[in-house]
Design a protein around this motif. Structure first.
Motif, PDB file in Angstrom:
ATOM      1  N   ALA A 159      -1.570   8.124   4.722  1.00  0.00           N
ATOM      2  CA  ALA A 159      -1.127   6.779   5.196  1.00  0.00           C
ATOM      3  C   ALA A 159      -1.835   5.409   4.622  1.00  0.00           C
ATOM      4  O   ALA A 159      -0.847   4.552   4.431  1.00  0.00           O
ATOM      5  N   PHE A 160      -2.827   5.841   5.401  1.00  0.00           N
ATOM      6  CA  PHE A 160      -3.488   4.705   4.946  1.00  0.00           C
ATOM      7  C   PHE A 160      -4.137   4.072   4.269  1.00  0.00           C
ATOM      8  O   PHE A 160      -4.487   2.978   3.580  1.00  0.00           O
ATOM      9  N   TRP A 161      -4.593   5.425   3.212  1.00  0.00           N
ATOM     10  CA  TRP A 161      -4.800   4.644   1.509  1.00  0.00           C
ATOM     11  C   TRP A 161      -3.757   3.896   1.268  1.00  0.00           C
ATOM     12  O   TRP A 161      -3.860   3.564  -0.034  1.00  0.00           O
ATOM     13  N   LEU A 162      -2.557   4.377   1.200  1.00  0.00           N
ATOM     14  CA  LEU A 162      -1.291   4.664   0.128  1.00  0.00           C
ATOM     15  C   LEU A 162      -0.603   2.729   0.590  1.00  0.00           C
ATOM     16  O   LEU A 162      -1.064   1.846  -0.173  1.00  0.00           O
ATOM     17  N   SER A 163      -1.150   2.292   2.492  1.00  0.00           N
ATOM     18  CA  SER A 163      -0.632   1.012   2.545  1.00  0.00           C
ATOM     19  C   SER A 163      -1.916   0.310   1.539  1.00  0.00           C
ATOM     20  O   SER A 163      -2.298  -1.216   1.577  1.00  0.00           O
ATOM     21  N   VAL A 164      -3.795   0.696   1.559  1.00  0.00           N
ATOM     22  CA  VAL A 164      -3.711   0.005   0.437  1.00  0.00           C
ATOM     23  C   VAL A 164      -3.979  -0.557  -0.701  1.00  0.00           C
ATOM     24  O   VAL A 164      -4.145  -0.990  -1.156  1.00  0.00           O
ATOM     25  N   LEU A 165      -3.615   0.755  -1.384  1.00  0.00           N
ATOM     26  CA  LEU A 165      -3.251   1.074  -2.623  1.00  0.00           C
ATOM     27  C   LEU A 165      -1.459  -0.472  -3.128  1.00  0.00           C
ATOM     28  O   LEU A 165      -1.819  -1.237  -3.722  1.00  0.00           O
ATOM     29  N   THR A 166      -0.866   0.010  -1.922  1.00  0.00           N
ATOM     30  CA  THR A 166      -0.008  -1.382  -1.901  1.00  0.00           C
ATOM     31  C   THR A 166       0.201  -2.889  -1.943  1.00  0.00           C
ATOM     32  O   THR A 166       0.601  -3.471  -2.070  1.00  0.00           O
ATOM     33  N   PHE A 167      -1.188  -2.797  -0.896  1.00  0.00           N
ATOM     34  CA  PHE A 167      -1.035  -4.692  -0.833  1.00  0.00           C
ATOM     35  C   PHE A 167      -2.266  -4.744  -1.674  1.00  0.00           C
ATOM     36  O   PHE A 167      -1.690  -5.644  -2.354  1.00  0.00           O
ATOM     37  N   PHE A 168      -3.137  -3.650  -2.789  1.00  0.00           N
ATOM     38  CA  PHE A 168      -3.482  -4.420  -3.888  1.00  0.00           C
ATOM     39  C   PHE A 168      -2.652  -4.991  -4.884  1.00  0.00           C
ATOM     40  O   PHE A 168      -2.440  -6.102  -5.510  1.00  0.00           O
ATOM     41  N   VAL A 169      -2.244  -3.881  -4.980  1.00  0.00           N
ATOM     42  CA  VAL A 169      -0.683  -4.225  -6.539  1.00  0.00           C
ATOM     43  C   VAL A 169       0.189  -5.304  -5.713  1.00  0.00           C
ATOM     44  O   VAL A 169       0.774  -5.702  -6.776  1.00  0.00           O
ATOM     45  N   ASN A 170       1.096  -5.664  -4.724  1.00  0.00           N
ATOM     46  CA  ASN A 170       2.048  -6.127  -4.099  1.00  0.00           C
ATOM     47  C   ASN A 170       1.045  -7.848  -4.630  1.00  0.00           C
ATOM     48  O   ASN A 170       1.720  -7.947  -5.070  1.00  0.00           O
ATOM     49  N   CYS A 171      -0.490  -8.291  -3.888  1.00  0.00           N
ATOM     50  CA  CYS A 171      -0.473  -9.423  -3.753  1.00  0.00           C
ATOM     51  C   CYS A 171      -1.022  -9.376  -5.093  1.00  0.00           C
ATOM     52  O   CYS A 171      -0.759 -10.852  -5.158  1.00  0.00           O
ATOM     53  N   GLY A 172      -1.492  -8.875  -5.737  1.00  0.00           N
ATOM     54  CA  GLY A 172      -1.521  -8.936  -6.836  1.00  0.00           C
ATOM     55  C   GLY A 172      -0.661  -9.619  -8.032  1.00  0.00           C
ATOM     56  O   GLY A 172      -0.815 -10.707  -8.468  1.00  0.00           O
ATOM     57  N   GLY A 191       9.384 -13.123  -7.953  1.00  0.00           N
ATOM     58  CA  GLY A 191       8.024 -12.413  -8.171  1.00  0.00           C
ATOM     59  C   GLY A 191       7.913 -12.114  -7.367  1.00  0.00           C
ATOM     60  O   GLY A 191       6.679 -10.828  -7.566  1.00  0.00           O
ATOM     61  N   ALA A 192       7.985 -12.581  -5.773  1.00  0.00           N
ATOM     62  CA  ALA A 192       7.941 -11.805  -5.087  1.00  0.00           C
ATOM     63  C   ALA A 192       8.087 -10.369  -5.154  1.00  0.00           C
ATOM     64  O   ALA A 192       7.811  -9.434  -4.396  1.00  0.00           O
ATOM     65  N   ALA A 193       9.661 -10.299  -5.307  1.00  0.00           N
ATOM     66  CA  ALA A 193      10.314  -9.318  -5.217  1.00  0.00           C
ATOM     67  C   ALA A 193      10.665  -8.193  -6.068  1.00  0.00           C
ATOM     68  O   ALA A 193      10.006  -6.512  -6.160  1.00  0.00           O
ATOM     69  N   ILE A 194       8.921  -8.458  -7.332  1.00  0.00           N
ATOM     70  CA  ILE A 194       9.202  -7.609  -7.790  1.00  0.00           C
ATOM     71  C   ILE A 194       7.827  -7.185  -7.945  1.00  0.00           C
ATOM     72  O   ILE A 194       7.568  -5.532  -8.404  1.00  0.00           O
ATOM     73  N   GLY A 195       6.694  -8.122  -6.969  1.00  0.00           N
ATOM     74  CA  GLY A 195       5.728  -7.073  -6.664  1.00  0.00           C
ATOM     75  C   GLY A 195       5.508  -6.096  -5.185  1.00  0.00           C
ATOM     76  O   GLY A 195       5.056  -5.134  -5.358  1.00  0.00           O
ATOM     77  N   THR A 196       6.906  -6.259  -5.376  1.00  0.00           N
ATOM     78  CA  THR A 196       7.699  -5.530  -3.784  1.00  0.00           C
ATOM     79  C   THR A 196       7.869  -4.248  -4.053  1.00  0.00           C
ATOM     80  O   THR A 196       7.856  -2.732  -3.992  1.00  0.00           O
ATOM     81  N   LEU A 197       9.059  -4.545  -5.428  1.00  0.00           N
ATOM     82  CA  LEU A 197       9.121  -3.234  -6.007  1.00  0.00           C
ATOM     83  C   LEU A 197       7.988  -1.843  -6.894  1.00  0.00           C
ATOM     84  O   LEU A 197       8.016  -1.214  -6.728  1.00  0.00           O
ATOM     85  N   THR A 198       7.276  -3.170  -7.706  1.00  0.00           N
ATOM     86  CA  THR A 198       6.072  -1.572  -8.540  1.00  0.00           C
ATOM     87  C   THR A 198       5.515  -1.280  -7.157  1.00  0.00           C
ATOM     88  O   THR A 198       4.302   0.201  -7.523  1.00  0.00           O
TER      89      THR A 198
END
Length: 453
Positions: A159-172, A191-198
């Motif tokens: 769960a921790f490593w998934l949250s790290v992955l999500t952080f970089f994908v979404n913020c990028g 654009g924010a919605a596309i980041g969250t969905l991805t």
């Protein structure tokens, strides 16, 4: 009692869960910072939509918590099969709720936003965001219930490593698409919605691959989710249904809090959004403590050593108080540097600052009562005590008082925020009395026969 085994059980789980929550909320905070820099109207629009998301998250959390409460007791008995059967029941329930919410916001997007703001400009931005963010619901449901299944077996690192992955994908993606950097179109809230969905699609895919290739405790397969056990379903819903109701109402309560503030002044909804994101990040320490306590208490009850359960409960409460004091101090000193990162009007910034001073006091009580109620008492099997207390405190005290102060007395938003969070302080008393003098330890498992389905 030798305390080292206890600390070795608690702190690895606790730290992983806190870090996961912090990083997950960092995504929301970064979203708000970027959207706040883009437009205060866009920030308020996304904040309104996120109230719908919050209600949904509460429902998913209740389904997952019910799974963990019962599943961890079976795990303590070294019986993995019923854990898998309960996981299948929880997953089906989550998918039904996700599909119903998707249908509701698809058919009635404007009506949904009208619940949280009367400002047409804010509502228009929110509808743009909702048009894409609704597609995250299904992926989020699958991810949360899979993570809860793993959590019931003390597996929290993924769960921790998934949250790290999500952080970089979404913020990028947000950095590129909100502002139109690197030649990309300037999409703002879309654009924010596309980041969250991805990010949601990515984390769900990675988690499924991890379970298929790496998970060794339960050996989960697709066929496990096609089975249905009537006996375990009855046990699961007996525990989860009250939690589902109260968590759903808690989500509605939080949404109503935003609605109350949002209908007071134009600055209050943006100030509340800015303050809430930092508060929620600090609140991760209490949320992580509650989740870790629930796992440990549930598993220990499963082993049958009730004297050890009570000893653990005493130690956990001392830890909760320390967490509360440190969290309150941290929030108080972090408020100024974090608010300086937002592009807010002076009035909005000052209001958010006042909100955070109030919430730094709230943190202390919340960090004791939440883990004690949701971690020890509810994790110990007595979900109904927490349900009754929340229903009385929120719906008979907090919301009526806040509504009167906001719209009858015409009190300031700061006074209303005090009223909205008062339960985080006064619920400490019944929590303490129940865990020390109540009958909260409940065995929820049965002598399981895998053929009796």
């Amino acid at each position: 009692m030798n305390e080292k085994p206890f600390y070795k059980k608690f702190f690895p789980i606790y730290i992983a869960l806190v870090l996961q929550n912090v990083i997950t909320l960092s995504v929301n905070l970064t979203d708000n910072l970027m959207l706040g820099a883009y437009s205060e109207t866009a920030l308020a629009g996304v904040a309104a939509v996120n109230q719908i998301q919050f209600v949904f998250q509460q429902l998913m959390g209740a389904l997952g918590d019910g799974l963990v409460i019962i599943g961890s007791q079976y795990w303590g008995k070294r019986q993995p099969e019923p854990v898998k059967r309960i996981a299948a029941i929880a997953m089906r329930s989550a998918l039904v709720i996700a599909l119903l919410l998707f249908a509701a916001v698809t058919l009635f997007p404007n009506q949904a936003l009208a619940l949280f703001t009367s400002d047409q400009a804010i509502s228009a931005e929110g509808v743009k965001y909702l048009g894409l963010i609704r597609f995250t619901y299904l992926f989020f449901a699958v991810t949360q219930l899979l993570l809860a299944t793993l959590r019931s077996t003390e597996e929290v690192r993924i769960a921790f490593w998934l949250s790290v992955l999500t952080f970089f994908v979404n913020c990028g993606i947000n950095y590129v698409l909100i502002f139109g950097n690197f030649g990309a179109p300037r999409l703002g809230v879309q654009g924010a919605a596309i980041g969250t969905l991805t990010a949601r699609i990515t984390e769900c895919t990675v988690l499924i691959l991890y379970i298929a290739r790496k998970e060794k405790k339960l050996h989960l397969h697709v066929r496990d989710y096609l089975r249905f056990d009537r006996i375990l379903a009855k046990d699961y819903f007996k525990t989860t249904a009250p939690m589902l109701a109260v968590q759903g109402l808690w989500g509605v309560n939080t949404a109503l809090q935003t609605a109350i503030l949002g209908h007071m002044t134009s600055a209050a909804i943006a100030a509340n959004s800015a303050a809430s994101n930092l508060f929620l990040m600090v609140k991760s320490t209490a949320v992580g403590a509650a989740s870790a306590a629930s796992i440990i208490i549930g598993k220990t009850i499963g082993t049958g050593d009730l004297a050890l359960v009570k000893e653990y409960a005493k130690k956990l409460q001392r830890i909760f108080v320390l967490i509360g004091v440190l969290s309150g101090i941290s929030l108080y000193f972090l408020r100024i540097p974090v608010l300086s990162l937002y592009s807010l009007s002076p009035q909005t910034r000052e209001m958010a600052n006042h909100f955070l001073i109030i919430l730094s006091v709230v943190c202390v009580g919340m960090s004791y009562q939440m883990p004690t109620n949701n971690g020890i008492i509810r994790g110990g099997g007595n979900a109904m005590f927490v349900v009754k207390m929340d229903l009385i405190s929120i719906w008979l005290i907090v919301l009526p008082l806040s509504f009167v102060m906001a719209f009858v007395v015409k009190a300031s938003p700061e006074v209303v925020v005090c009223c909205l969070n008062a339960d985080q302080i006064f619920k400490c008393v019944p929590a303490f009395l129940e865990v020390h003098y109540g009958n909260w330890i409940r065995k929820l498992t049965r002598d399981y026969d895998s053929d009796s389905t």
